[in-house]
Design an enzyme around this catalytic site. Structure first.
Site, mmCIF file in Angstrom:
data_model
loop_
_atom_site.group_PDB
_atom_site.id
_atom_site.type_symbol
_atom_site.label_atom_id
_atom_site.label_comp_id
_atom_site.label_asym_id
_atom_site.label_seq_id
_atom_site.Cartn_x
_atom_site.Cartn_y
_atom_site.Cartn_z
ATOM 1 N N GLY A 13 -1.491 1.141 12.254
ATOM 2 C CA GLY A 13 -1.100 0.762 10.894
ATOM 3 C C GLY A 13 -2.123 1.195 9.851
ATOM 4 O O GLY A 13 -3.164 1.759 10.177
ATOM 5 N N MET A 15 -4.136 -0.666 7.984
ATOM 6 C CA MET A 15 -5.433 -1.331 8.172
ATOM 7 C C MET A 15 -6.078 -0.907 9.485
ATOM 8 O O MET A 15 -7.302 -0.744 9.556
ATOM 9 C CB MET A 15 -5.262 -2.865 8.116
ATOM 10 N N THR A 79 -1.336 -11.475 7.759
ATOM 11 C CA THR A 79 -0.922 -12.554 6.855
ATOM 12 C C THR A 79 0.567 -12.864 7.072
ATOM 13 O O THR A 79 1.266 -12.125 7.764
ATOM 14 C CB THR A 79 -1.139 -12.150 5.381
ATOM 15 N N ALA A 101 -8.537 -14.866 8.016
ATOM 16 C CA ALA A 101 -8.825 -14.715 6.582
ATOM 17 C C ALA A 101 -7.772 -13.809 5.959
ATOM 18 O O ALA A 101 -7.482 -12.739 6.494
ATOM 19 C CB ALA A 101 -10.223 -14.127 6.371
ATOM 20 N N ASN A 103 -8.125 -12.197 3.353
ATOM 21 C CA ASN A 103 -8.767 -11.095 2.624
ATOM 22 C C ASN A 103 -10.236 -11.016 3.041
ATOM 23 O O ASN A 103 -10.954 -11.994 2.946
ATOM 24 C CB ASN A 103 -8.659 -11.353 1.115
ATOM 25 N N HIS A 134 0.919 -5.642 -5.032
ATOM 26 C CA HIS A 134 0.656 -4.857 -3.816
ATOM 27 C C HIS A 134 1.631 -3.687 -3.723
ATOM 28 O O HIS A 134 2.662 -3.680 -4.389
ATOM 29 C CB HIS A 134 0.802 -5.733 -2.559
ATOM 30 N N LYS A 138 4.427 -3.505 1.561
ATOM 31 C CA LYS A 138 3.960 -4.808 2.054
ATOM 32 C C LYS A 138 5.154 -5.687 2.403
ATOM 33 O O LYS A 138 6.118 -5.766 1.644
ATOM 34 C CB LYS A 138 3.073 -5.497 1.010
HETATM 35 P P1 NAD Z 1 1.171 -1.773 8.691
HETATM 36 O O1 NAD Z 1 2.630 -2.092 8.742
HETATM 37 O O2 NAD Z 1 0.727 -0.465 8.129
HETATM 38 O O3 NAD Z 1 0.537 -1.872 10.167
HETATM 39 C C1 NAD Z 1 0.839 -2.874 11.095
HETATM 40 C C2 NAD Z 1 0.709 -2.258 12.492
HETATM 41 O O4 NAD Z 1 0.860 -3.304 13.459
HETATM 42 C C3 NAD Z 1 1.803 -1.206 12.775
HETATM 43 O O5 NAD Z 1 1.213 -0.051 13.342
HETATM 44 C C4 NAD Z 1 2.709 -1.915 13.781
HETATM 45 O O6 NAD Z 1 3.337 -1.005 14.694
HETATM 46 C C5 NAD Z 1 1.713 -2.820 14.486
HETATM 47 N N1 NAD Z 1 2.336 -3.978 15.136
HETATM 48 C C6 NAD Z 1 3.374 -4.724 14.688
HETATM 49 N N2 NAD Z 1 3.658 -5.687 15.581
HETATM 50 C C7 NAD Z 1 2.794 -5.556 16.608
HETATM 51 C C8 NAD Z 1 2.610 -6.250 17.838
HETATM 52 N N3 NAD Z 1 3.392 -7.269 18.186
HETATM 53 N N4 NAD Z 1 1.592 -5.847 18.646
HETATM 54 C C9 NAD Z 1 0.802 -4.811 18.315
HETATM 55 N N5 NAD Z 1 0.946 -4.086 17.166
HETATM 56 C C10 NAD Z 1 1.933 -4.464 16.333
HETATM 57 O O7 NAD Z 1 0.508 -2.975 7.904
HETATM 58 P P2 NAD Z 1 -0.961 -3.030 7.240
HETATM 59 O O8 NAD Z 1 -0.868 -2.670 5.798
HETATM 60 O O9 NAD Z 1 -1.945 -2.335 8.129
HETATM 61 O O10 NAD Z 1 -1.214 -4.613 7.269
HETATM 62 C C11 NAD Z 1 -1.240 -5.322 8.499
HETATM 63 C C12 NAD Z 1 -1.421 -6.820 8.219
HETATM 64 O O11 NAD Z 1 -2.727 -7.031 7.637
HETATM 65 C C13 NAD Z 1 -0.420 -7.389 7.208
HETATM 66 O O12 NAD Z 1 -0.097 -8.713 7.592
HETATM 67 C C14 NAD Z 1 -1.201 -7.388 5.892
HETATM 68 O O13 NAD Z 1 -0.731 -8.351 4.968
HETATM 69 C C15 NAD Z 1 -2.574 -7.734 6.409
HETATM 70 N N6 NAD Z 1 -3.697 -7.337 5.539
HETATM 71 C C16 NAD Z 1 -4.764 -8.178 5.536
HETATM 72 C C17 NAD Z 1 -5.899 -7.848 4.817
HETATM 73 C C18 NAD Z 1 -7.094 -8.758 4.898
HETATM 74 O O14 NAD Z 1 -8.157 -8.457 4.297
HETATM 75 N N7 NAD Z 1 -6.997 -9.888 5.637
HETATM 76 C C19 NAD Z 1 -5.951 -6.661 4.095
HETATM 77 C C20 NAD Z 1 -4.854 -5.807 4.116
HETATM 78 C C21 NAD Z 1 -3.725 -6.152 4.863
#
Ligand code: NAD
Length: 249
Positions: A13, A15, A79, A101, A103, A134, A138
């Site tokens: 993904g 992140m 999240t 967390a 963020n 965002h 998202k």
């Molecule tokens: P994204 O959709 O680009 O990536 C998510 C990845 O997780 C994908 O590659 C997907 O195939 C994989 N995935 C989904 N279900 C899965 C499972 N059961 N097992 C293993 N892999 C699985 O999303 P993103 O933008 O990378 O964001 C991911 C999460 O992180 C979201 O919930 C986002 O809100 C959160 N986020 C948190 C912060 C923070 O600082 N805490 C910052 C940015 C994003």
């Protein structure tokens, strides 16, 4: 310097890729296991010092069970969890050190602190509203960060999240109740993550804004949290603990 071996959930993904890229520049972190949808975590975790999850809420059960069974510390950045999923995370923290967390940026964690202080200093006479923006891909709304900002405001003002926090407004609703907190989610383009807390009083308005311009800031914070968590006793920790902000309460 010993290398920290990480299992990364959601590795493909946005992140996940940012964490892999930042880990390469640190020299002391090795992403040894990259997990995606359908992969078993239990088999791969034995080789790792810590797990980092940035995937989707429905991965939570598998991630928590595998980490608890292997006694591996866990950093969760995902999240949008349901209350059942949050309860699962809470139970896992009885067995392992864990950080959940919304963020991981230093700036947003300072924003949580500033919001608490501003709410205390300004008092309930200032109406509080939260705005977040965002990128269009998202999946959850409002953001976990906006929810935590609302929780900070509820704690200072003794309000109940489910009763006093509203998400957007439409229709003829009458005047804004004093004890309401409005949360508004904007989605579009490639916005990495903006959050503003507005305190609106009579004749003046204070706005606290954080803008993330790169996912690297979240990735670096998550890796910092992962290193910090290793060797800690089981329990729930926060980014405020990692960054030492609790000293400024
Ligand atoms: P994204 O959709 O680009 O990536 C998510 C990845 O997780 C994908 O590659 C997907 O195939 C994989 N995935 C989904 N279900 C899965 C499972 N059961 N097992 C293993 N892999 C699985 O999303 P993103 O933008 O990378 O964001 C991911 C999460 O992180 C979201 O919930 C986002 O809100 C959160 N986020 C948190 C912060 C923070 O600082 N805490 C910052 C940015 C994003």
């Amino acid at each position: 310097m010993s290398t920290t071996r990480v299992l990364l959930v959601g590795a493909a993904g946005r992140m996940g890729q940012a964490i892999s890229a930042v880990a390469e520049t640190t020299g002391d972190v090795d992403i040894v296991e990259r997990v995606e949808i359908g992969d078993s975590i239990a088999e791969r975790i034995r080789n790792c010092d810590v797990a980092i999850d940035f995937s989707q809420p429905d991965a939570t059960a598998q991630v928590c069970d595998a980490c608890a069974a292997a006694r591996t510390p866990l950093v969760i950045g995902t999240t949008g969890h349901s209350s059942d999923q949050l309860a699962k995370i809470e139970r896992a923290s009885a067995a392992i050190p864990l950080i959940l967390a919304p963020n991981f940026s230093v700036g947003v964690n300072v924003l949580f602190w500033l919001t608490r202080r501003a709410a205390e200093l300004l008092g309930a006479g200032f109406d509080a509203e939260i705005l977040e923006a965002h990128h269009r891909l998202k999946k959850d709304a409002p953001s976990g960060t906006a929810k935590q900002l609302a929780q900070v405001l509820c704690a200072v003002r003794n309000l109940d999240y489910d009763k006093n926090v509203v998400h957007g407004r439409a229709g003829v609703l009458g005047e804004r109740p004093r004890d309401q907190i409005g949360v508004h989610a904007i989605r579009g383009g490639d916005v990495v993550g903006d959050h503003t807390v507005i305190f609106a009083g009579r004749g003046e308005r204070l706005e606290l804004t954080h803008k993330a311009s790169s996912r690297e800031t979240f990735a670096a914070g998550a890796l910092q949290a992962a290193r910090w968590l290793i060797g800690k006793p089981p329990g729930r920790y926060s980014m405020e603990n990692v960054l030492g902000l609790t000293a400024f309460q």
